[in-house]
Design an enzyme around this catalytic site. Structure first.
Site, PDB file in Angstrom:
ATOM      1  N   TYR A  23      74.139 105.613  57.594  1.00  0.00           N
ATOM      2  CA  TYR A  23      74.308 104.470  56.696  1.00  0.00           C
ATOM      3  C   TYR A  23      74.337 103.119  57.400  1.00  0.00           C
ATOM      4  O   TYR A  23      74.363 102.085  56.735  1.00  0.00           O
ATOM      5  CB  TYR A  23      75.599 104.642  55.880  1.00  0.00           C
ATOM      6  CG  TYR A  23      75.583 105.886  55.041  1.00  0.00           C
ATOM      7  CD1 TYR A  23      74.775 105.982  53.911  1.00  0.00           C
ATOM      8  CD2 TYR A  23      76.364 106.988  55.385  1.00  0.00           C
ATOM      9  CE1 TYR A  23      74.752 107.136  53.145  1.00  0.00           C
ATOM     10  CE2 TYR A  23      76.350 108.141  54.620  1.00  0.00           C
ATOM     11  CZ  TYR A  23      75.546 108.206  53.507  1.00  0.00           C
ATOM     12  OH  TYR A  23      75.520 109.346  52.754  1.00  0.00           O
ATOM     13  N   ASN A  79      74.043 102.200  43.138  1.00  0.00           N
ATOM     14  CA  ASN A  79      74.103 103.222  44.170  1.00  0.00           C
ATOM     15  C   ASN A  79      75.294 104.098  43.798  1.00  0.00           C
ATOM     16  O   ASN A  79      76.439 103.760  44.078  1.00  0.00           O
ATOM     17  CB  ASN A  79      74.281 102.615  45.562  1.00  0.00           C
ATOM     18  CG  ASN A  79      74.281 103.664  46.651  1.00  0.00           C
ATOM     19  OD1 ASN A  79      74.447 104.853  46.387  1.00  0.00           O
ATOM     20  ND2 ASN A  79      74.092 103.232  47.884  1.00  0.00           N
ATOM     21  N   HIS A  85      73.845 113.108  42.275  1.00  0.00           N
ATOM     22  CA  HIS A  85      73.383 114.497  42.281  1.00  0.00           C
ATOM     23  C   HIS A  85      74.193 115.401  41.364  1.00  0.00           C
ATOM     24  O   HIS A  85      73.869 116.581  41.225  1.00  0.00           O
ATOM     25  CB  HIS A  85      73.431 115.032  43.715  1.00  0.00           C
ATOM     26  CG  HIS A  85      72.960 114.023  44.715  1.00  0.00           C
ATOM     27  ND1 HIS A  85      71.654 113.586  44.758  1.00  0.00           N
ATOM     28  CD2 HIS A  85      73.633 113.327  45.663  1.00  0.00           C
ATOM     29  CE1 HIS A  85      71.546 112.669  45.716  1.00  0.00           C
ATOM     30  NE2 HIS A  85      72.728 112.499  46.272  1.00  0.00           N
ATOM     31  N   ASP A  92      73.965 109.754  30.964  1.00  0.00           N
ATOM     32  CA  ASP A  92      74.161 109.488  29.540  1.00  0.00           C
ATOM     33  C   ASP A  92      74.663 108.065  29.295  1.00  0.00           C
ATOM     34  O   ASP A  92      74.275 107.432  28.306  1.00  0.00           O
ATOM     35  CB  ASP A  92      75.135 110.496  28.939  1.00  0.00           C
ATOM     36  CG  ASP A  92      74.542 111.895  28.814  1.00  0.00           C
ATOM     37  OD1 ASP A  92      73.311 112.057  28.999  1.00  0.00           O
ATOM     38  OD2 ASP A  92      75.314 112.833  28.532  1.00  0.00           O
ATOM     39  N   HIS A 105      69.546 103.917  47.084  1.00  0.00           N
ATOM     40  CA  HIS A 105      70.277 104.669  48.110  1.00  0.00           C
ATOM     41  C   HIS A 105      69.945 104.097  49.477  1.00  0.00           C
ATOM     42  O   HIS A 105      68.769 103.873  49.786  1.00  0.00           O
ATOM     43  CB  HIS A 105      69.914 106.156  48.075  1.00  0.00           C
ATOM     44  CG  HIS A 105      70.262 106.781  46.764  1.00  0.00           C
ATOM     45  ND1 HIS A 105      71.549 107.145  46.445  1.00  0.00           N
ATOM     46  CD2 HIS A 105      69.497 107.050  45.679  1.00  0.00           C
ATOM     47  CE1 HIS A 105      71.560 107.624  45.211  1.00  0.00           C
ATOM     48  NE2 HIS A 105      70.330 107.567  44.724  1.00  0.00           N
ATOM     49  N   ILE A 106      70.948 103.881  50.286  1.00  0.00           N
ATOM     50  CA  ILE A 106      70.773 103.324  51.621  1.00  0.00           C
ATOM     51  C   ILE A 106      69.940 104.251  52.493  1.00  0.00           C
ATOM     52  O   ILE A 106      69.044 103.814  53.207  1.00  0.00           O
ATOM     53  CB  ILE A 106      72.148 103.053  52.265  1.00  0.00           C
ATOM     54  CG1 ILE A 106      72.886 101.961  51.476  1.00  0.00           C
ATOM     55  CG2 ILE A 106      72.009 102.669  53.734  1.00  0.00           C
ATOM     56  CD1 ILE A 106      74.351 101.806  51.835  1.00  0.00           C
ATOM     57  N   SER A 107      70.231 105.545  52.442  1.00  0.00           N
ATOM     58  CA  SER A 107      69.482 106.521  53.239  1.00  0.00           C
ATOM     59  C   SER A 107      68.358 107.119  52.395  1.00  0.00           C
ATOM     60  O   SER A 107      68.367 107.020  51.166  1.00  0.00           O
ATOM     61  CB  SER A 107      70.407 107.633  53.739  1.00  0.00           C
ATOM     62  OG  SER A 107      70.847 108.429  52.651  1.00  0.00           O
ATOM     63  N   ARG A 116      70.781 116.873  47.993  1.00  0.00           N
ATOM     64  CA  ARG A 116      70.641 115.440  47.714  1.00  0.00           C
ATOM     65  C   ARG A 116      69.274 115.092  47.114  1.00  0.00           C
ATOM     66  O   ARG A 116      69.020 113.939  46.785  1.00  0.00           O
ATOM     67  CB  ARG A 116      70.850 114.625  48.988  1.00  0.00           C
ATOM     68  CG  ARG A 116      72.239 114.751  49.561  1.00  0.00           C
ATOM     69  CD  ARG A 116      72.426 113.788  50.724  1.00  0.00           C
ATOM     70  NE  ARG A 116      73.609 114.120  51.490  1.00  0.00           N
ATOM     71  CZ  ARG A 116      74.834 113.697  51.208  1.00  0.00           C
ATOM     72  NH1 ARG A 116      75.040 112.931  50.155  1.00  0.00           N
ATOM     73  NH2 ARG A 116      75.855 114.038  51.973  1.00  0.00           N
TER      74      ARG A 116
END
EC number: 4.2.1.10
Length: 154
Positions: A23, A79, A85, A92, A105-107, A116
């Site tokens: 990260y 994020n 996941h 919803d 997402h950072i990664s 993931r």
């Protein structure tokens, strides 16, 4: 001026110390500063919030939907961390609030563990971005400005 909401989910308060090889070394405060600065360049105020609690994120998404209807909010950069996941409830909430969302997402979650690879957020989001590090938040803000429908105050 419409605003943009940046929501960060569980464990993102640990940025800078949690798995820096994945990260990076930037902190959540760095992310929030970057987002506010980029928002200013784009002509939008940016509000940043973080919670480790799914229900709090859902409440903020509901509030954002109402702000969109009033023409006060352009949308959300989200994020959701690991809730991406697992959380049908976030999916919803996004669908129910009818708020434009860029999932970020950072990664690169698709290059990581198989669990993931699936996102419950993606089918409700306007777009999904991942793997660009902390700097990718600025790109996600730009993407939201490009894809969010123009809003008129009710």
């Amino acid at each position: 001026m419409t605003s943009i909401l940046v929501l960060n989910g569980p464990n993102l308060n640990l940025l800078g110390t949690r798995e820096p090889a994945v990260y990076g070394h930037e902190t959540l405060a760095d992310v929030e500063r970057l987002c506010r600065e980029e928002g200013e360049r784009l002509g939008h105020a940016v509000a940043c919030r973080q919670s480790n609690h799914e229900g709090q994120l859902i409440d903020w998404i509901h509030e954002a939907g109402r702000a969109c209807v009033r023409g006060e909010l352009l949308g959300i950069v989200l994020n959701a961390g690991a809730l991406t996941h697992t959380s049908l409830a976030l999916h919803d909430a996004i669908k129910g609030a009818s708020v434009p969302v860029i999932e970020y997402h950072i990664s690169n979650v698709h290059a990581r563990e198989p669990f993931r690879h699936h996102s419950w957020i993606a089918p409700a989001a306007r777009a999904v971005m991942a793997g660009l590090g902390v700097a990718g938040y600025a790109l996600a803000l730009r993407a939201l400005v490009l894809v969010a429908p123009p809003r008129q105050a009710a």
